[in-house]
Design an enzyme around this catalytic site. Structure first.
Site, mmCIF file in Angstrom:
data_model
loop_
_atom_site.group_PDB
_atom_site.id
_atom_site.type_symbol
_atom_site.label_atom_id
_atom_site.label_comp_id
_atom_site.label_asym_id
_atom_site.label_seq_id
_atom_site.Cartn_x
_atom_site.Cartn_y
_atom_site.Cartn_z
ATOM 1 C CE LYS A 57 -9.154 1.032 3.202
ATOM 2 N NZ LYS A 57 -8.650 0.066 4.178
ATOM 3 C CE1 TYR A 99 -7.390 1.763 -0.076
ATOM 4 C CE2 TYR A 99 -8.082 4.052 0.176
ATOM 5 C CZ TYR A 99 -7.403 2.946 0.649
ATOM 6 O OH TYR A 99 -6.746 3.011 1.856
HETATM 7 N N1 LIG Z 1 -0.913 4.730 3.373
HETATM 8 C C1 LIG Z 1 -1.976 5.514 3.333
HETATM 9 O O1 LIG Z 1 -1.934 6.658 2.823
HETATM 10 C C2 LIG Z 1 -3.277 5.034 3.906
HETATM 11 C C3 LIG Z 1 -4.295 5.972 4.104
HETATM 12 C C4 LIG Z 1 -5.504 5.562 4.635
HETATM 13 C C5 LIG Z 1 -5.702 4.233 4.951
HETATM 14 N N2 LIG Z 1 -4.705 3.336 4.732
HETATM 15 C C6 LIG Z 1 -4.970 1.932 5.071
HETATM 16 O O2 LIG Z 1 -4.047 1.523 6.041
HETATM 17 C C7 LIG Z 1 -3.929 0.098 5.997
HETATM 18 C C8 LIG Z 1 -2.456 -0.261 6.057
HETATM 19 O O3 LIG Z 1 -1.805 0.216 4.895
HETATM 20 P P1 LIG Z 1 -0.328 0.837 4.911
HETATM 21 O O4 LIG Z 1 -0.450 2.273 4.586
HETATM 22 O O5 LIG Z 1 0.350 0.425 6.178
HETATM 23 O O6 LIG Z 1 0.316 0.159 3.644
HETATM 24 P P2 LIG Z 1 1.310 -1.084 3.458
HETATM 25 O O7 LIG Z 1 2.522 -0.910 4.306
HETATM 26 O O8 LIG Z 1 1.472 -1.233 1.999
HETATM 27 O O9 LIG Z 1 0.464 -2.292 4.072
HETATM 28 C C9 LIG Z 1 -0.530 -2.981 3.387
HETATM 29 C C10 LIG Z 1 -0.447 -4.396 3.917
HETATM 30 O O10 LIG Z 1 -1.563 -5.162 3.472
HETATM 31 C C11 LIG Z 1 -1.063 -6.465 3.205
HETATM 32 N N3 LIG Z 1 -1.964 -7.182 2.338
HETATM 33 C C12 LIG Z 1 -2.536 -6.758 1.199
HETATM 34 N N4 LIG Z 1 -3.326 -7.713 0.703
HETATM 35 C C13 LIG Z 1 -3.241 -8.778 1.547
HETATM 36 C C14 LIG Z 1 -3.805 -10.064 1.564
HETATM 37 N N5 LIG Z 1 -4.635 -10.487 0.609
HETATM 38 N N6 LIG Z 1 -3.497 -10.906 2.591
HETATM 39 C C15 LIG Z 1 -2.656 -10.512 3.570
HETATM 40 N N7 LIG Z 1 -2.078 -9.286 3.604
HETATM 41 C C16 LIG Z 1 -2.371 -8.442 2.593
HETATM 42 C C17 LIG Z 1 0.291 -6.203 2.561
HETATM 43 O O11 LIG Z 1 1.058 -7.374 2.551
HETATM 44 P P3 LIG Z 1 2.318 -7.527 1.545
HETATM 45 O O12 LIG Z 1 3.380 -6.628 2.097
HETATM 46 O O13 LIG Z 1 2.645 -8.980 1.634
HETATM 47 O O14 LIG Z 1 1.840 -7.099 0.201
HETATM 48 C C18 LIG Z 1 0.822 -5.122 3.480
HETATM 49 O O15 LIG Z 1 1.421 -5.689 4.623
HETATM 50 C C19 LIG Z 1 -4.650 -0.352 4.727
HETATM 51 O O16 LIG Z 1 -5.928 -0.844 5.070
HETATM 52 C C20 LIG Z 1 -4.807 0.942 3.948
HETATM 53 O O17 LIG Z 1 -5.938 0.898 3.090
HETATM 54 C C21 LIG Z 1 -3.494 3.702 4.234
#
Ligand SMILES: NC(=O)c1ccc[n+]([C@@H]2O[C@H](COP(=O)([O-])OP(=O)(O)OC[C@H]3O[C@@H](n4cnc5c(N)ncnc54)[C@H](OP(=O)(O)O)[C@@H]3O)[C@@H](O)[C@H]2O)c1
Length: 239
Positions: A149, A145
């Site tokens: 990033k 992962y």
């Molecule tokens: N949560 C953390 O601790 C954290 C920390 C640092 C960075 N981030 C980053 O923040 C961003 C948002 O994540 P989040 O924390 O908000 O988590 P989340 O609510 O699980 O959101 C991830 C989203 O990505 C979508 N997704 C994944 N693969 C996809 C694809 N092939 N096509 C279209 N949509 C896709 C998912 O859709 P589905 O719902 O349909 O699966 C979901 O809506 C991500 O880039 C993540 O890496 C998160």
């Protein structure tokens, strides 16, 4: 992009209150409909929906052209989709690694290629991309992962260096732990932030035209320390 992400929803709600028009892209129809009706009740001027798997990079140009047509012009693109992936499975099976690279790196790079050129030609626009603190240093517990990033950070640094001078704001968003579905399986601790806190930080960073933002801000000094640990020590740590 990735409009059903918890961080994207929280950010979109703040923009809906400012009467923004949206073109929402996600792969789950039911979730997307729910997000759209929520944004409409919160003040969005218009909401257009596009169902697609964002891994399908061949469809990106056509989808982005239809976004530009629906909105008249694009002011701001937020790229939020991503997967955490299973580090242990990825270590054992390259096809799992490749799938994580496709969603977290190749897909955003494809979107940013089109959007960067679009904003450059328009001579304005904001390209806000959610990366992660995980990209600052490879750790044994999540280096696949982290690779996606980290590579994305370098791509965005170069893109910014190319198009900032043409009026385009490229924002790299580096959150720490955020309490969202992506981290639902992890035990929560004091370092976990609420998606609404991160969303407010994203909007503020856009307004202040920041290049890179750590969210919450406490992650900037934490990652400074993590990056400065000598490799000879770092390789022995259980992180
Ligand atoms: N949560 C953390 O601790 C954290 C920390 C640092 C960075 N981030 C980053 O923040 C961003 C948002 O994540 P989040 O924390 O908000 O988590 P989340 O609510 O699980 O959101 C991830 C989203 O990505 C979508 N997704 C994944 N693969 C996809 C694809 N092939 N096509 C279209 N949509 C896709 C998912 O859709 P589905 O719902 O349909 O699966 C979901 O809506 C991500 O880039 C993540 O890496 C998160």
């Amino acid at each position: 992009m990735g409009a059903t992400s918890a961080i994207a929803i929280a950010t979109s709600r703040l923009l809906a209150a400012r009467k923004a028009s949206f073109y929402l892209v996600a792969r789950s129809g039911a979730k997307l409909e729910a997000v759209a009706s929520d944004l409409r009740t919160r003040g969005a001027t218009s909401v257009t929906l596009k169902l697609m798997d964002l891994d399908d990079t061949a469809q990106h140009p056509q989808m982005l052209e239809s976004a530009a047509a629906a909105l008249g012009e694009i002011d701001l693109a937020l790229i939020a989709h991503g997967v955490l992936g299973d580090q242990e499975q990825a270590q054992a099976d390259y096809s799992v690694t490749e799938a994580i690279l496709r969603t977290n790196l190749l897909s955003p790079v494809s979107l940013c290629t089109w959007l960067g050129n679009y904003f450059e030609a328009q001579r304005r626009g904001v390209l806000a991309v959610i990366s992660s603190v995980a990209g600052d240093r490879g750790r044994k517990s999540n280096y696949i992962y982290g690779t996606t990033k980290g590579a994305l950070n370098i791509f965005l640094d170069g893109l910014r260096n190319r198009i900032d001078r043409h009026g385009v704001h490229v924002l790299t968003i580096r959150p720490g732990f955020v309490a969202t579905p992506m981290t639902a399986h992890l035990r929560r601790n004091a370092l976990f932030a609420d998606p609404n806190t991160v969303a407010r930080g994203i909007v503020k960073a856009i307004e202040r035209r920041k290049d890179v933002v750590y969210l919450p801000a406490v992650w900037a000094p934490i990652m400074l320390i993590v990056r400065s640990i000598p490799r000879s020590i770092f390789k022995r740590l259980n992180m």
